[in-house]
Every structure is written in structure tokens, then in C-alpha cells.
Enzyme design. Structure first.
Site, short mmCIF file in Angstrom:
data_model
loop_
_atom_site.label_atom_id
_atom_site.label_comp_id
_atom_site.label_asym_id
_atom_site.label_seq_id
_atom_site.Cartn_x
_atom_site.Cartn_y
_atom_site.Cartn_z
N VAL A 1 0.82 -1.16 -0.13
CA VAL A 1 -0.04 -0.07 -0.04
C VAL A 1 0.84 1.31 0.02
O VAL A 1 1.56 1.30 1.00
CB VAL A 1 -0.79 -0.03 1.27
CG1 VAL A 1 -1.83 1.37 1.17
CG2 VAL A 1 -1.78 -1.24 1.34
N HIS B 1 3.06 4.17 6.23
CA HIS B 1 2.73 3.64 7.26
C HIS B 1 3.63 3.03 8.08
O HIS B 1 4.46 2.32 7.64
CB HIS B 1 1.34 2.61 7.21
CG HIS B 1 1.78 1.49 6.17
ND1 HIS B 1 1.72 1.76 4.74
CD2 HIS B 1 1.99 0.24 6.35
CE1 HIS B 1 2.00 0.70 4.09
NE2 HIS B 1 2.27 -0.22 5.00
P1 DGP Z 1 2.60 -3.21 3.40
O1 DGP Z 1 2.95 -4.41 3.11
O2 DGP Z 1 3.76 -2.45 4.43
O3 DGP Z 1 2.34 -2.09 2.34
O4 DGP Z 1 1.43 -3.26 4.42
C1 DGP Z 1 0.09 -2.89 3.92
C2 DGP Z 1 -0.64 -3.59 5.03
O5 DGP Z 1 -1.87 -3.00 4.80
C3 DGP Z 1 -0.92 -5.02 5.07
O6 DGP Z 1 -0.29 -5.54 5.98
C4 DGP Z 1 -2.51 -5.49 4.83
C5 DGP Z 1 -2.92 -3.96 5.39
N1 DGP Z 1 -4.30 -3.64 4.57
C6 DGP Z 1 -4.29 -3.67 3.27
N2 DGP Z 1 -5.70 -3.42 2.89
C7 DGP Z 1 -6.38 -3.23 3.98
C8 DGP Z 1 -7.63 -2.67 4.51
O7 DGP Z 1 -8.45 -2.38 3.30
N3 DGP Z 1 -7.84 -2.68 5.56
C9 DGP Z 1 -7.04 -2.84 6.74
N4 DGP Z 1 -7.25 -2.70 7.89
N5 DGP Z 1 -5.64 -3.08 6.28
C10 DGP Z 1 -5.43 -3.24 5.17
#
Ligand code: DGP
Length: 113
Positions: free
Chosen positions: A96, A100
Site C-alpha cells: 500500500v 505507514h
Molecule cells: P505493507 O505491505 O507494508 O504495504 O502493508 C500494508 C498492510 O495493509 C498489509 O499488512 C495489509 C493491510 N491492509 C491492506 N488493505 C487493508 C484494508 O483495507 N484494511 C486494513 N485494515 N488493512 C489493510
């Protein structure tokens, strides 16, 4: 950014389990937790990744860490310890592209590789 999933979560357009919110930051539970505590701490301002941050973003990024510390205490994992992860770019596993901080804890974490 209109097509960013985290921007939509911050705006409340997509449901999430929020654990913290202020003018600068939103924190919510990861949809695919890899530890008993797995919280994402996200600036309300869209920044693609650490690689795209500018010097003016330093206080904002610092604030993510302050919020992480507070949430770790709230989750009861301060004493045992926790891990803060910021994936940056495709090869790191970033999926994403809205900066974060992952707050991970509540179990013994393995060494990173
Ligand atoms: P990264 O791989 O560092 O980009 O982490 C992205 C994180 O975001 C992954 O652990 C899953 C989380 N994630 C993706 N989509 C959503 C969502 O729609 N809601 C929530 N709560 N988390 C999400």
C-alpha cells in the site's frame, strides 16, 4: 489521493477498526494481522513512501512514533517489547503506497531477514 485505500479508510469511506485518530494521524488494525497486536499508524496526509517524504514531513513522521508508543502501552506490550516496521518500495514488500508504520507485538517475534 482518490484511489488510495488508506486515504479512503482515513476519510471513513472504507470500514476499519480504528484505535486512534487525531488531526495528523489515523491508526487501525491490520486486516491480515501477523501478531496479536498488528496496528497500522498512518499520516492523514498522503505520502507514497519514506522515499517520497520531504524535510517538512519530519514532525509528522516523528508523531507516528509517538502514537506508536502510546498504542503499545494501551495494548499492554510496552514491557515485553514490540517492533515498528516501515516497508519502503516493492522489494521491501510494501503493498500500500501510503506511508505507514506497522506496530507488531504480543508474541516473540523472529529475527528479520
Ligand atoms: P505493507 O505491505 O507494508 O504495504 O502493508 C500494508 C498492510 O495493509 C498489509 O499488512 C495489509 C493491510 N491492509 C491492506 N488493505 C487493508 C484494508 O483495507 N484494511 C486494513 N485494515 N488493512 C489493510
Amino acid at each position: 489521493m482518490s484511489d488510495c485505500i488508506f486515504c479512503k479508510i482515513i476519510k471513513g469511506d472504507i470500514p476499519s477498526t480504528n484505535v486512534y485518530k487525531d488531526e495528523q494521524v489515523t491508526a487501525f488494525r491490520d486486516i491480515n494481522p501477523v501478531a496479536p497486536t498488528h496496528i497500522l499508524i498512518v499520516p492523514n496526509k498522503h505520502i507514497d513512501s519514506v522515499d517520497m517524504m520531504i524535510v517538512d514531513d519530519e514532525p509528522l513522521i516523528g508523531h507516528l512514533f509517538t502514537v506508536a508508543k502510546q498504542l503499545a502501552a494501551q495494548e499492554g506490550i510496552s514491557e515485553g517489547g514490540y517492533r515498528l516496521v516501515v516497508n519502503t518500495g516493492v522489494e521491501s514488500g510494501q503493498t500500500v503506497f501510503h506511508i505507514h508504520l506497522h506496530l507488531l507485538g504480543g508474541r516473540k517475534l523472529t529475527k528479520m531477514g
